[in-house]
Design an enzyme around this catalytic site. Sequence first.
Site, PDB file in Angstrom:
ATOM      1  N   GLU A  25       0.853  -1.189   0.000  1.00 36.84           N
ATOM      2  CA  GLU A  25       0.000   0.000   0.000  1.00 36.84           C
ATOM      3  C   GLU A  25       0.891   1.243   0.000  1.00 36.84           C
ATOM      4  O   GLU A  25       1.789   1.375   0.827  1.00 36.84           O
ATOM      5  CB  GLU A  25      -0.909   0.011   1.223  1.00 36.84           C
ATOM      6  CG  GLU A  25      -1.683   1.300   1.451  1.00 36.84           C
ATOM      7  CD  GLU A  25      -2.470   1.754   0.216  1.00 36.84           C
ATOM      8  OE1 GLU A  25      -2.315   2.921  -0.188  1.00 36.84           O
ATOM      9  OE2 GLU A  25      -3.229   0.931  -0.337  1.00 36.84           O
ATOM     10  N   GLY A  75      -7.252   1.023   3.373  1.00 42.19           N
ATOM     11  CA  GLY A  75      -8.669   1.331   3.211  1.00 42.19           C
ATOM     12  C   GLY A  75      -9.026   1.909   1.867  1.00 42.19           C
ATOM     13  O   GLY A  75     -10.204   1.957   1.502  1.00 42.19           O
ATOM     14  N   GLY A  93     -19.122  16.154  -8.132  1.00 36.22           N
ATOM     15  CA  GLY A  93     -19.404  17.576  -8.231  1.00 36.22           C
ATOM     16  C   GLY A  93     -20.708  17.977  -7.569  1.00 36.22           C
ATOM     17  O   GLY A  93     -20.781  18.985  -6.857  1.00 36.22           O
ATOM     18  N   HIS A 108     -48.062   1.117   7.032  1.00 37.78           N
ATOM     19  CA  HIS A 108     -48.457   2.496   6.742  1.00 37.78           C
ATOM     20  C   HIS A 108     -48.150   3.363   7.958  1.00 37.78           C
ATOM     21  O   HIS A 108     -48.388   2.949   9.092  1.00 37.78           O
ATOM     22  CB  HIS A 108     -49.952   2.561   6.434  1.00 37.78           C
ATOM     23  CG  HIS A 108     -50.459   3.956   6.236  1.00 37.78           C
ATOM     24  ND1 HIS A 108     -50.281   4.650   5.057  1.00 37.78           N
ATOM     25  CD2 HIS A 108     -51.118   4.803   7.075  1.00 37.78           C
ATOM     26  CE1 HIS A 108     -50.823   5.846   5.173  1.00 37.78           C
ATOM     27  NE2 HIS A 108     -51.338   5.962   6.401  1.00 37.78           N
TER      28      HIS A 108
END
Length: 460
Positions: free
Chosen positions: A33, A38, A185, A444
Amino acid sequence: MQHYDAIVIGSGQAGTPLSRKLAGSGLKTALIEKRWLGGTCVNDGCSPTKAMIASAKAAWSVYHNKSLGVITDHFFLDFSAIMKRKNDIVQRMRSSSEKSIEDTQNLDLFYGNAAFSGDKQITVTLNDGGTETFKADKFFINTGEKPSIPKIEGIENIKYLTSTTILELDSIPEHLLVLGSGYIGLEFGQMFKRFGSKVTILEPSERILKKEDSDIAEEVVKVLTEEDIEILLKTKAVAVSQNGGQISVTMEKDGNQTQLNCSHILVATGRKPQTKELSLENTGVETDEKGYIKVNDRLETSAADIYALGDVKGGPAFTHMSYDDYRIITENVINKGNASIKDRLVPYCMFIDPQLGRVGITEQEARKQGLDILVATLKNDSVARSIETGDTRGIMKAVIDAKTKQILGASVLAEQGGEIVTILQMAMMGNVTYDRIMNGVFAHPTYAESLNNLFMSLEQ
């Protein structure tokens, strides 16, 4: 020269779990890395931006809550606290990745830049000095993408922002000019508008979000313009220059040029693969004209025992697709299976507010393919839950096969749109036809219940 059974280059959402899985299967494994564990998601993408978007939503709610009868006379936006919270979340997730790697036996971690230096061989320029050369039986490339900077006169002479560096700001821009109207953006544009910036978005095309249906794009424009975000279509920046604390931008539309001054520019015009530094010419790994690594449906490259995962191979650049690449490699390499990326569903969510959740094909794609379809649409001002919560922005839409009644795709621009579209994705995965959802019983009043009404629109 150390020899490994497997070497993973890049610790993104595919590389990190893959390295652990390979090591756990008994293979001597190395993970290389160059920066932080991550990948983009943890450090520059999903985690930090969504943390900041949550703060922006809270700021927006202060004004929105007036319509609900909750009045706040004064509030203070602490940008340093917002950034600290974001940084704390990133560090927490990064540390979790580091601990998981450290606790994995049979796995070595090296920080540095890797480049192929021979057949099944890499040389790593270590971050703490020196180099190491390794050989391995199998390689897995997960190096991802980085922002692509367009050719604009003077761009190299100003301190422009990218999706990475904008996360390092210590103050809120007075006027943020966003080049590009893609997901990056639009998310940053709305976020900083809610933080207090004046925001202008430049888009060279005739409309934003060309991969989405025009009615969905129009609804997104409506949402953003209601928040006083300026969107200039068919307009591009052709020259920029720094004038003290301001940046002067020359814009061009229909052959005519105008000037605009802003305090900051965010370049969000696209990303490019991180393959140039890998010296792939030493491996026989082929790339396309943009530098993306070519793979087959099993994620195998043109060189034996070298695989590519995640954004570096092109295609949908989403964390969850990278993670699915990891699952496919695991099944094929470790379990000797025959998993494939062919015909897999690609769900995604743009975290503007309201969210735009998407899965499957759009109406414009279906019509281009000449499919016999039904199209169901429902504006959120007809949704009980939306009316009750006071947020009726957006629209729900589904594309259905007219003969089989199967759902082919869906777009949900709504509060929790990403969660709602996942219900439709599960229906697609389970071959649940639209009429079963139309006649289903849902609690609902929930957003999910509105799917009854969405598909009832086809019966009217």
